[in-house]
Write a protein that holds these residues in place. Sequence first.
Motif, short mmCIF file in Angstrom:
data_model
loop_
_atom_site.label_atom_id
_atom_site.label_comp_id
_atom_site.label_asym_id
_atom_site.label_seq_id
_atom_site.Cartn_x
_atom_site.Cartn_y
_atom_site.Cartn_z
N GLU A 30 0.83 -1.21 0.00
CA GLU A 30 0.00 0.00 0.00
C GLU A 30 0.86 1.26 0.00
O GLU A 30 0.57 2.22 -0.72
N GLN A 31 1.92 1.25 0.80
CA GLN A 31 2.82 2.41 0.84
C GLN A 31 3.46 2.65 -0.52
O GLN A 31 3.52 3.78 -1.01
N ALA A 32 3.99 1.58 -1.12
CA ALA A 32 4.68 1.72 -2.40
C ALA A 32 3.73 2.16 -3.51
O ALA A 32 4.07 3.00 -4.34
N TRP A 33 2.52 1.59 -3.52
CA TRP A 33 1.56 1.96 -4.55
C TRP A 33 1.14 3.42 -4.41
O TRP A 33 0.99 4.14 -5.41
N ALA A 34 0.99 3.88 -3.18
CA ALA A 34 0.67 5.30 -2.95
C ALA A 34 1.81 6.18 -3.43
O ALA A 34 1.59 7.24 -4.04
N ALA A 35 3.06 5.76 -3.17
CA ALA A 35 4.21 6.54 -3.60
C ALA A 35 4.28 6.63 -5.12
O ALA A 35 4.79 7.61 -5.68
N LEU A 36 3.77 5.63 -5.80
CA LEU A 36 3.74 5.61 -7.26
C LEU A 36 2.57 6.38 -7.85
O LEU A 36 2.45 6.51 -9.07
#
Length: 483
Positions: A10-16
């Motif tokens: 979730e963190q990585a997808w939000a960062a993307l």
Amino acid sequence: MNQARSSGTEQAWAALGGDPALLAHIEPPARGGSGGLLPARLPVMELARSTVAVCSLAAAELAARRTARPVPRVRIDDGAVATAFTSERHLRIDGRAATTFAPLSRFWRTADGWVRTHANYPHHRARLLATLGLPADTPDDTAVETAAASFAGRPSDEIERTVYAAGGLAVAARTPGRWAADPRGAALAGTPLVGRDRIDGAPVRRTAALAGEPLLPAAGLRVLDLTRVIAGPVATRTLALLGADVLRIDAPQLPESPDAHCDTGFGKRSVDLALGSRSGAAAFDGLLADADVVVIGYRPGSVERFGLTPQALAARRPGLVIGRLSAWGHGPWAGQRGFDSLVQVATGIASAEAAGPGGTPGALPAQALDHGTGCLLAAAVLRALTEQHDEGGSRLVTLSLARTAAWLLDELPARREPDADAETAAKAAADPSYDPEKWLTETDGPLGRLRHAVPPVAFEGSPADWSRPPGPLGADAAVWLTA
């Protein structure tokens, strides 16, 4: 979404900048009985799984745009992920194990702690030896003995300054707190895991609709690959897996590890170009005119002197997607050389993974900063292509190993207690049933028979392997294969 409690995916997808609703397309990981892969005090497997998951989802999202169909389901196999993140260790070239770290790439005890050097490349080795008053042809055993005696009586910071000033690579071991207080670490505070910028208002450039199997979301796209070592080549290897025509460009005078290329050169072609020469610059301009993506993995300042700033590239090829990768990110060390092992030492990862108080600094069970940042870089390029498909604009995505290190140290969930014994924790977490052979395959090619890890990026209809094995560095023509 509360980032402190959200999963790494979730963190990585939000960062993307991804739509959180698409996360529902990721199936629970198929562990195959493996519950303790990449064991460490820090949540390394969470980082690995998360970066592969968002890369797979970004590929699936782009495939949906190009097929006008629903986003395919994404499946993550923990065994495939763990094996891919240690791919250089499993690589065999006609039965021979790959060379990884050279004898002078190691930890050294100093007067006040520890320092780690990196001397895998001949020029870095020669510069390190010069600071010790030794000629470049000094045998390894003599060099190790001299370095150990010299470093033992000197402070770590002084060794770091001296070796870097000579063009070599040596980093003092720091705790996470000391790195955070250092101007080099403080410069990263508050910066995004993935920098995302729209450079201009270039119109939408849409590629042809996809057809056939396997589903290749990057088919027809042309990628100029100006990267070396692991992180950047992992990103471009992933784009090649997904159908892109990837052309790696190297400077003729720079040495490269043939073994590293055997691991990360799948799916690509390779050409030598001297960008400072008239003919090399002209060849690059011809390639850029038809490129869709440029990925740059050299330290800041290295290619800019050839006029290859993101703004200049976008002006010459409107609608371009540019991926930018460095070791240290923003701040005082932005233009310094760096590798995964050194970033681990500087940022406090090695301290967190030490065997005990005052013991030798530790290391992650994989070059996780390299592989994880490489997966994130590929994901960021894929997401930028989707955004360009929808809204136009030249796009720039920026990542660094040091920022990924901060994510691992401070932001990912499931971090173990800092006073736990790392060796005990690793043994407790390790899964004795894990056998990497399930996720290894063999491919014959110009460089021999290669045993290598299978791709961890996967979604419904995705390719199971690369379309071509790696070939000799610099052996291809400076032309695109795709129309």
